[in-house]
Scaffold this motif. Structure first.
Motif, PDB file in Angstrom:
ATOM      1  N   MET A  33       5.100   4.140  38.410  1.00  0.00           N
ATOM      2  CA  MET A  33       5.643   5.183  38.893  1.00  0.00           C
ATOM      3  C   MET A  33       7.173   5.334  38.525  1.00  0.00           C
ATOM      4  O   MET A  33       7.899   4.302  38.736  1.00  0.00           O
ATOM      5  N   ALA A  73       7.495   9.769  43.483  1.00  0.00           N
ATOM      6  CA  ALA A  73       6.526   9.324  44.906  1.00  0.00           C
ATOM      7  C   ALA A  73       6.582  10.731  45.495  1.00  0.00           C
ATOM      8  O   ALA A  73       7.489  11.553  45.989  1.00  0.00           O
ATOM      9  N   LEU A 123       1.772  10.544  48.664  1.00  0.00           N
ATOM     10  CA  LEU A 123       1.349   9.198  48.276  1.00  0.00           C
ATOM     11  C   LEU A 123       0.872   8.263  49.478  1.00  0.00           C
ATOM     12  O   LEU A 123       0.085   7.556  49.382  1.00  0.00           O
ATOM     13  N   ALA A 153      -2.498   6.315  49.492  1.00  0.00           N
ATOM     14  CA  ALA A 153      -2.671   4.988  49.711  1.00  0.00           C
ATOM     15  C   ALA A 153      -3.519   4.391  50.934  1.00  0.00           C
ATOM     16  O   ALA A 153      -4.194   3.471  51.028  1.00  0.00           O
ATOM     17  N   VAL A 203       2.024  -0.470  43.418  1.00  0.00           N
ATOM     18  CA  VAL A 203       2.971   0.607  42.884  1.00  0.00           C
ATOM     19  C   VAL A 203       4.067  -0.256  42.042  1.00  0.00           C
ATOM     20  O   VAL A 203       4.831  -0.943  42.720  1.00  0.00           O
ATOM     21  N   LEU A 211       2.401   8.145  37.753  1.00  0.00           N
ATOM     22  CA  LEU A 211       3.002   9.336  38.481  1.00  0.00           C
ATOM     23  C   LEU A 211       4.620   9.197  37.756  1.00  0.00           C
ATOM     24  O   LEU A 211       5.128   8.381  38.046  1.00  0.00           O
ATOM     25  N   VAL A 231      -4.204  12.234  46.285  1.00  0.00           N
ATOM     26  CA  VAL A 231      -2.919  12.804  45.785  1.00  0.00           C
ATOM     27  C   VAL A 231      -2.824  14.468  45.615  1.00  0.00           C
ATOM     28  O   VAL A 231      -1.881  14.904  45.914  1.00  0.00           O
TER      29      VAL A 231
END
Length: 308
Positions: free
Chosen positions: A107, A112, A116, A120, A128, A149, A293
């Motif tokens: 990421m 973020a 997120l 998770a 991450v 991401l 997401v």
């Protein structure tokens, strides 16, 4: 230590030789490259000599060790070639791999999304890894991350212009407002909005991974302004904002990330866009992560369109 791969005049495209060349260029040292690659220094020198002989030109100056003009041009080709080879190897490995219980996400620092946390919670395990934008994409291509991401500046509903590394797939996650981060005592700190071109000649911090890159601002504002007075290398957004607060320069970030004074950008019309990047068909835990997401992001995007 080993002597390295055998060498002949037909080995110019041998990935071992290209990797040696790129490593010497990155480290600026034949001995450091030999140590990292596990070769002898003489083997590294010999490989570079073969490349120079095939091209009929010097690739490095020797004191200091630095790429010549020809070396820089070869570097432009060598790095993408090596990355594509790694991407091909990773893509083939995926065909016979077993779906893992954990998901690794590469990421970029500003990527973020609000969704997120929900994503998770939908997993049994999540790692991450915060890296620069280019490295996040490369991690997916290499197979060292399941998905990435990444973020950037774009016109509303337009995709990001990402590096073409391998046949990667992208999907929009969320779009958020952008703002200029300023010190609280800056003369423009109280404005409700501003045109980006009004600050073209201001003092800027060049933070290509921790903020919107200045090159992107120049493209969006169609001006050659936005020159850096300071370069910030790293992924620590908090450290960047501390420099802004101290009056060392301005930066453009998503409004939600700014802890100093923040003034929204009215012109050009642009947003901070986050995209999910993956390779091939998503399955198992990776597919569940991507779905979680994206699902939360749709509601967030609807709220943002209503606000506009």
């Amino acid at each position: 230590m080993i002597n390295g791969p055998s060498i002949s005049n037909t080995d110019l495209v041998d990935p071992h030789l290209l990797r040696t060349f790129v490593t010497v260029a990155r480290l600026g040292s034949f001995s450091a490259a030999a140590h990292e690659l596990g070769y002898t220094q003489s083997a590294v020198s010999q490989q570079i000599s073969v490349l120079e002989g095939d091209l009929g030109a010097k690739l490095f100056t020797r004191r200091p060790v630095a790429p010549t003009t020809v070396g820089l041009r070869l570097l432009d080709h060598a790095e993408p070639l090596l990355l594509r080879l790694e991407a091909a190897r990773a893509d083939l490995a995926r065909l016979s791999s077993v779906a893992a219980d954990e998901v690794t996400v590469a990421m970029s620092p500003l990527a973020a999304p609000p969704s997120l946390a929900a994503a998770a919670h939908a997993l049994r395990g999540l790692t991450v890894r915060v890296v620069g934008r280019e490295e996040a994409i490369a991690s997916v291509a290499r197979g060292t991350a399941d998905v990435a991401l990444v973020d950037g500046m774009a016109a509303p509903s337009d995709p990001l212009h990402l590096t073409d590394i391998s046949p990667l797939t992208t999907r929009a996650v969320v779009e958020q407002p952008l703002a200029v981060a300023l010190p609280t005592d800056h003369p423009l700190a109280g404005r409700s909005a501003l045109r980006l071109t009004d600050l073209a000649d201001a003092r800027w911090i060049d933070a290509p991974d921790a903020a919107i890159p200045l090159a992107r601002l120049r493209v969006s504002a169609t001006t050659d302004g936005f020159r850096a007075c300071l370069r910030y290398e790293g992924c620590d957004v908090t450290g960047l904002l501390a420099l802004v607060a101290a009056g060392l320069g301005l930066a453009v970030l998503p409004a939600s990330a700014i802890t100093t004074a923040a003034v929204p950008i009215s012109v050009p019309r642009a947003v901070h866009r986050i995209e999910l990047v993956h390779n091939g068909t998503l399955t198992g835990q990776v597919a569940r992560f991507a779905t979680a997401v994206s699902a939360t992001a749709q509601a967030s995007n609807s709220r943002m369109r209503t606000a506009r």
